[in-house]
Design a protein around this motif. Sequence first.
Motif, PDB file in Angstrom:
ATOM      1  N   MET A   1       0.813  -1.528   0.027  1.00  0.00           N
ATOM      2  CA  MET A   1       0.211   0.138  -0.020  1.00  0.00           C
ATOM      3  C   MET A   1       0.835   1.079   0.387  1.00  0.00           C
ATOM      4  SD  MET A   1      -3.408  -0.623   2.557  1.00  0.00           S
ATOM      5  CE  MET A   1      -4.731  -1.392   1.951  1.00  0.00           C
ATOM      6  N   ASN A   2       0.520   1.924  -0.588  1.00  0.00           N
ATOM      7  CA  ASN A   2       1.046   3.329  -0.999  1.00  0.00           C
ATOM      8  C   ASN A   2       1.346   4.165   0.579  1.00  0.00           C
ATOM      9  OD1 ASN A   2       1.993   5.802  -1.401  1.00  0.00           O
ATOM     10  ND2 ASN A   2       0.710   6.429  -2.503  1.00  0.00           N
ATOM     11  N   SER A   3       2.006   4.848   1.015  1.00  0.00           N
ATOM     12  CA  SER A   3       2.037   4.731   2.428  1.00  0.00           C
ATOM     13  C   SER A   3       2.541   6.308   2.990  1.00  0.00           C
ATOM     14  CB  SER A   3       2.334   4.253   4.330  1.00  0.00           C
ATOM     15  OG  SER A   3       3.429   3.451   3.750  1.00  0.00           O
ATOM     16  N   MET A   4       3.276   6.720   1.497  1.00  0.00           N
ATOM     17  CA  MET A   4       3.900   7.892   1.562  1.00  0.00           C
ATOM     18  C   MET A   4       3.527   9.529   1.591  1.00  0.00           C
ATOM     19  SD  MET A   4       7.110   6.682   1.772  1.00  0.00           S
ATOM     20  CE  MET A   4       8.506   5.335   1.528  1.00  0.00           C
ATOM     21  N   VAL A   5       3.000   9.717   2.316  1.00  0.00           N
ATOM     22  CA  VAL A   5       2.250  11.201   2.746  1.00  0.00           C
ATOM     23  C   VAL A   5       2.901  12.192   2.425  1.00  0.00           C
ATOM     24  CG1 VAL A   5       1.836  11.340   4.664  1.00  0.00           C
ATOM     25  CG2 VAL A   5      -0.078  11.683   4.059  1.00  0.00           C
ATOM     26  N   PHE A   6       3.903  12.282   3.331  1.00  0.00           N
ATOM     27  CA  PHE A   6       4.542  13.732   2.988  1.00  0.00           C
ATOM     28  C   PHE A   6       4.631  13.460   1.045  1.00  0.00           C
ATOM     29  CE2 PHE A   6       5.420  12.300   7.357  1.00  0.00           C
ATOM     30  CZ  PHE A   6       5.097  13.724   8.337  1.00  0.00           C
ATOM     31  N   ASP A   7       5.204  12.147   0.647  1.00  0.00           N
ATOM     32  CA  ASP A   7       5.604  12.544  -0.836  1.00  0.00           C
ATOM     33  C   ASP A   7       4.005  13.203  -2.245  1.00  0.00           C
ATOM     34  OD1 ASP A   7       8.011  11.644  -0.049  1.00  0.00           O
ATOM     35  OD2 ASP A   7       8.057   9.617  -0.948  1.00  0.00           O
ATOM     36  N   PHE A   8       3.472  12.704  -1.052  1.00  0.00           N
ATOM     37  CA  PHE A   8       1.891  12.727  -1.772  1.00  0.00           C
ATOM     38  C   PHE A   8       1.402  14.492  -1.686  1.00  0.00           C
ATOM     39  CE2 PHE A   8      -2.222  14.247  -2.164  1.00  0.00           C
ATOM     40  CZ  PHE A   8      -3.134  13.467  -3.213  1.00  0.00           C
ATOM     41  N   LEU A   9       1.993  14.383  -0.722  1.00  0.00           N
ATOM     42  CA  LEU A   9       1.628  16.499  -0.067  1.00  0.00           C
ATOM     43  C   LEU A   9       2.509  16.852  -1.344  1.00  0.00           C
ATOM     44  CD1 LEU A   9       0.680  16.447   3.729  1.00  0.00           C
ATOM     45  CD2 LEU A   9      -0.889  16.537   1.802  1.00  0.00           C
ATOM     46  N   LEU A  10       3.674  16.761  -0.969  1.00  0.00           N
ATOM     47  CA  LEU A  10       5.243  17.514  -2.247  1.00  0.00           C
ATOM     48  C   LEU A  10       4.411  17.362  -3.420  1.00  0.00           C
ATOM     49  CD1 LEU A  10       7.901  17.205   0.343  1.00  0.00           C
ATOM     50  CD2 LEU A  10       6.984  18.876  -0.408  1.00  0.00           C
ATOM     51  N   THR A  11       4.265  16.053  -3.857  1.00  0.00           N
ATOM     52  CA  THR A  11       4.166  16.061  -5.999  1.00  0.00           C
ATOM     53  C   THR A  11       3.211  16.156  -6.018  1.00  0.00           C
ATOM     54  OG1 THR A  11       4.225  13.917  -5.259  1.00  0.00           O
ATOM     55  CG2 THR A  11       6.503  14.625  -5.337  1.00  0.00           C
ATOM     56  N   ALA A  12       1.661  15.691  -5.465  1.00  0.00           N
ATOM     57  CA  ALA A  12       0.782  15.471  -6.038  1.00  0.00           C
ATOM     58  C   ALA A  12       0.092  17.064  -7.163  1.00  0.00           C
ATOM     59  CB  ALA A  12      -0.640  15.385  -4.951  1.00  0.00           C
ATOM     60  N   VAL A  13      -0.724  16.703  -7.806  1.00  0.00           N
ATOM     61  CA  VAL A  13      -0.730  17.956  -8.246  1.00  0.00           C
ATOM     62  C   VAL A  13      -2.696  18.296  -7.824  1.00  0.00           C
ATOM     63  CG1 VAL A  13      -2.032  18.613 -10.973  1.00  0.00           C
ATOM     64  CG2 VAL A  13      -0.079  16.901 -10.790  1.00  0.00           C
ATOM     65  N   PRO A  14      -2.823  18.709  -7.419  1.00  0.00           N
ATOM     66  CA  PRO A  14      -3.953  19.884  -6.977  1.00  0.00           C
ATOM     67  C   PRO A  14      -5.510  19.420  -8.374  1.00  0.00           C
ATOM     68  CG  PRO A  14      -1.556  21.215  -6.096  1.00  0.00           C
ATOM     69  CD  PRO A  14      -1.611  20.292  -6.939  1.00  0.00           C
ATOM     70  N   GLY A  15      -6.187  19.320  -7.303  1.00  0.00           N
ATOM     71  CA  GLY A  15      -7.470  18.955  -8.276  1.00  0.00           C
ATOM     72  C   GLY A  15      -8.245  20.196  -8.421  1.00  0.00           C
ATOM     73  N   ASP A  16      -9.104  20.092  -9.323  1.00  0.00           N
ATOM     74  CA  ASP A  16      -9.637  21.200  -9.735  1.00  0.00           C
ATOM     75  C   ASP A  16     -10.424  21.158  -8.179  1.00  0.00           C
ATOM     76  OD1 ASP A  16     -11.775  23.090 -10.482  1.00  0.00           O
ATOM     77  OD2 ASP A  16     -13.107  21.815 -12.075  1.00  0.00           O
ATOM     78  N   SER A  17     -10.552  22.915  -7.720  1.00  0.00           N
ATOM     79  CA  SER A  17     -11.092  23.455  -6.931  1.00  0.00           C
ATOM     80  C   SER A  17     -12.306  23.628  -6.685  1.00  0.00           C
ATOM     81  CB  SER A  17     -10.263  24.656  -6.102  1.00  0.00           C
ATOM     82  OG  SER A  17     -10.244  25.798  -7.505  1.00  0.00           O
ATOM     83  N   ALA A  18     -13.319  23.623  -7.769  1.00  0.00           N
ATOM     84  CA  ALA A  18     -15.004  23.712  -8.121  1.00  0.00           C
ATOM     85  C   ALA A  18     -15.548  23.699  -6.804  1.00  0.00           C
ATOM     86  CB  ALA A  18     -14.901  23.590  -9.451  1.00  0.00           C
ATOM     87  N   ALA A  19     -16.346  23.849  -5.779  1.00  0.00           N
ATOM     88  CA  ALA A  19     -16.570  23.475  -5.189  1.00  0.00           C
ATOM     89  C   ALA A  19     -17.822  22.562  -5.245  1.00  0.00           C
ATOM     90  CB  ALA A  19     -18.041  24.807  -4.621  1.00  0.00           C
ATOM     91  N   VAL A  20     -18.194  21.573  -4.487  1.00  0.00           N
ATOM     92  CA  VAL A  20     -19.227  20.081  -4.758  1.00  0.00           C
ATOM     93  C   VAL A  20     -19.789  19.825  -3.546  1.00  0.00           C
ATOM     94  CG1 VAL A  20     -17.652  19.282  -6.576  1.00  0.00           C
ATOM     95  CG2 VAL A  20     -17.052  18.233  -3.880  1.00  0.00           C
ATOM     96  N   ASP A  21     -20.519  19.175  -3.951  1.00  0.00           N
ATOM     97  CA  ASP A  21     -21.645  19.019  -2.432  1.00  0.00           C
ATOM     98  C   ASP A  21     -21.112  18.327  -1.560  1.00  0.00           C
ATOM     99  OD1 ASP A  21     -22.299  16.195  -3.012  1.00  0.00           O
ATOM    100  OD2 ASP A  21     -24.399  17.212  -3.833  1.00  0.00           O
ATOM    101  N   ALA A  22     -20.692  18.130   0.116  1.00  0.00           N
ATOM    102  CA  ALA A  22     -20.782  17.649   0.912  1.00  0.00           C
ATOM    103  C   ALA A  22     -20.860  15.859   0.263  1.00  0.00           C
ATOM    104  CB  ALA A  22     -21.547  17.480   1.894  1.00  0.00           C
ATOM    105  N   PRO A  23     -21.455  14.852  -0.457  1.00  0.00           N
ATOM    106  CA  PRO A  23     -21.277  13.280  -0.369  1.00  0.00           C
ATOM    107  C   PRO A  23     -20.703  13.756  -1.964  1.00  0.00           C
ATOM    108  CG  PRO A  23     -23.843  14.245  -0.375  1.00  0.00           C
ATOM    109  CD  PRO A  23     -22.832  15.475  -0.767  1.00  0.00           C
TER     110      PRO A  23
END
Length: 299
Positions: A1-23
């Motif tokens: 399993m991928n557990s490299m959360v620090f690497d994720f936060l530093l390298t992942a491409v932020p997704g679309d910031s458009a607001a969505v409903d909670a579900p």
Amino acid sequence: MNSMVFDFLLTAVPGDSAAVDAPAGLARHRALSADFPSSLDRAAIGGFDSAGTGSAFLAGYHEALRALVPALAPTDLVSMCATEAGGGRPSAIATTVTADGHVTGTKSFVTLGTFATRYLVIARAGEQPDGRPALRAVLVPAGPAAVVTPLPELPFAPEIPHASVVFDAAPGDMLPGDGYTDFLKPFRTVEDVHVLAALLGQLVRVARQGQWPAEAVEQLLALFAAVRGLGAEDPGSVGVHIALGGVFDRLARLCADQEPLWARVDPEIRQRWERDLPLLGVAGKVRAARLAAAWNSLA
């Protein structure tokens, strides 16, 4: 399993910031964080993927409940139901549960209540020998015996839906243990830690998008590492409560130190952050009382 959360936060491409409903937002969060076994890591990833503080809070809230009740399915949208007209103290809880798990009563302020598929209800199951209420935690599915009334949006973090819920002999499953000491009391700490993780994940996203200096990102990740460490400890620990007080204080000072960097951030994102800042102070009096009690217990 991928557990490299620090690497994720530093390298992942932020997704679309458009607001969505909670579900929809929580469904996207589940898909993005499915490979991460830690609920705190999933909370941080949910914050990183969030359009604003409100949706980050919901990711942390969702993961906090999963940490509190590990038997919950990832697809469950669960709301903690404790607060009533008289507040959330054990003595204020008038909602009752019968021996066969039927819940009757009104919960006046239920986060995510509008969209919940199940409710984690804290209810009276009688009295203890000293006269205090005997509380149980009951998982009640959404249905006709649970009548939901949406509450008006708050002036901050309007993405967080709230509702009142009236239970009329609603059938549920009682969880083992004491409703207060095993569920309601630890949830206050578990929620704090997970929401902090989500907010720090969101701030890393903002820092990367705004091209903040490397030192700013380092400080955010260092604080997340501290939160991650607290999440591995007993939420009832006096030491955890004291250390958590220090983390909240450090977050406040870090936000103040980094305030000039928001000039680099998209104005809409900055305005949303400023609007939602009061969310960081919610339950501040409860946390202060808990911190004082922790120090007093060592005196």
